[in-house]
Motif scaffolding. Structure first.
Motif, PDB file in Angstrom:
ATOM      1  N   TYR A   7      -6.267   8.287   0.979  1.00 14.52           N
ATOM      2  CA  TYR A   7      -5.797   8.051  -0.376  1.00 14.52           C
ATOM      3  C   TYR A   7      -7.012   7.664  -1.201  1.00 14.52           C
ATOM      4  O   TYR A   7      -7.808   6.827  -0.789  1.00 14.52           O
ATOM      5  CB  TYR A   7      -4.760   6.922  -0.395  1.00 14.52           C
ATOM      6  N   ASN A   9      -8.986   7.906  -5.511  1.00 10.87           N
ATOM      7  CA  ASN A   9      -8.748   7.949  -6.952  1.00 10.87           C
ATOM      8  C   ASN A   9      -9.249   9.270  -7.536  1.00 10.87           C
ATOM      9  O   ASN A   9      -9.825  10.100  -6.830  1.00 10.87           O
ATOM     10  CB  ASN A   9      -9.367   6.735  -7.650  1.00 10.87           C
ATOM     11  N   ILE A  15      -9.961   5.128  -1.192  1.00 13.28           N
ATOM     12  CA  ILE A  15      -9.425   3.775  -1.258  1.00 13.28           C
ATOM     13  C   ILE A  15      -8.935   3.339   0.120  1.00 13.28           C
ATOM     14  O   ILE A  15      -9.080   2.183   0.511  1.00 13.28           O
ATOM     15  CB  ILE A  15      -8.290   3.705  -2.291  1.00 13.28           C
ATOM     16  N   ALA A  35     -11.164   0.111   1.251  1.00 11.67           N
ATOM     17  CA  ALA A  35     -11.870   0.352  -0.015  1.00 11.67           C
ATOM     18  C   ALA A  35     -13.191  -0.402  -0.092  1.00 11.67           C
ATOM     19  O   ALA A  35     -14.140   0.075  -0.723  1.00 11.67           O
ATOM     20  CB  ALA A  35     -10.969  -0.032  -1.189  1.00 11.67           C
ATOM     21  N   GLU A  57       1.178   1.274   2.568  1.00 13.55           N
ATOM     22  CA  GLU A  57      -0.053   0.736   1.988  1.00 13.55           C
ATOM     23  C   GLU A  57      -0.414   1.432   0.689  1.00 13.55           C
ATOM     24  O   GLU A  57      -0.869   0.795  -0.262  1.00 13.55           O
ATOM     25  CB  GLU A  57      -1.200   0.833   2.992  1.00 13.55           C
ATOM     26  N   VAL A  58      -0.205   2.743   0.615  1.00 14.41           N
ATOM     27  CA  VAL A  58      -0.476   3.475  -0.626  1.00 14.41           C
ATOM     28  C   VAL A  58       0.454   2.969  -1.723  1.00 14.41           C
ATOM     29  O   VAL A  58       0.042   2.812  -2.876  1.00 14.41           O
ATOM     30  CB  VAL A  58      -0.344   5.000  -0.405  1.00 14.41           C
ATOM     31  N   ASP A  60       1.469   0.019  -2.085  1.00 13.99           N
ATOM     32  CA  ASP A  60       0.912  -1.258  -2.542  1.00 13.99           C
ATOM     33  C   ASP A  60      -0.125  -1.060  -3.649  1.00 13.99           C
ATOM     34  O   ASP A  60      -0.376  -1.959  -4.441  1.00 13.99           O
ATOM     35  CB  ASP A  60       0.269  -2.019  -1.383  1.00 13.99           C
ATOM     36  N   TYR A  61      -0.727   0.139  -3.701  1.00 11.38           N
ATOM     37  CA  TYR A  61      -1.686   0.465  -4.755  1.00 11.38           C
ATOM     38  C   TYR A  61      -0.989   1.039  -5.991  1.00 11.38           C
ATOM     39  O   TYR A  61      -1.652   1.454  -6.939  1.00 11.38           O
ATOM     40  CB  TYR A  61      -2.744   1.455  -4.249  1.00 11.38           C
ATOM     41  N   HIS A  63       1.149   3.742  -6.034  1.00 20.04           N
ATOM     42  CA  HIS A  63       1.521   5.154  -5.948  1.00 20.04           C
ATOM     43  C   HIS A  63       2.943   5.262  -5.420  1.00 20.04           C
ATOM     44  O   HIS A  63       3.252   4.747  -4.369  1.00 20.04           O
ATOM     45  CB  HIS A  63       0.563   5.901  -5.016  1.00 20.04           C
TER      46      HIS A  63
END
Length: 65
Positions: A7, A9, A15, A35, A57-58, A60-61, A63
């Motif tokens: 994943y 940016n 990241i 990251a 986990e993605v 949590d960012y 997405h």
């Protein structure tokens, strides 16, 4: 079987990445690239379980799947 889940940016910066490539001699076969550049050993219970962990986990960012 080799795998990689990444994943990043729009600028191309990774990241989060999970893989089992032998690219870090001090890391376990299955590991996570964070990251901040650290590499963390992970428990591998199969690809489906790992994919669920990756998706979580993605999320949590910020997405949304």
């Amino acid at each position: 079987m080799k795998y990689s889940m990444q994943y990043g940016n729009a600028a191309g910066k990774a990241i989060l990445r999970y893989d089992n490539f032998p690219d870090h001699p001090d890391a376990a076969h299955h590991h996570k690239h964070c990251a901040d550049g650290t590499v963390v050993d992970i428990d591998f219970d199969g690809l489906q379980h790992l994919f669920q962990r990756f998706k979580s986990e993605v999320s949590d960012y910020g997405h949304n799947w």
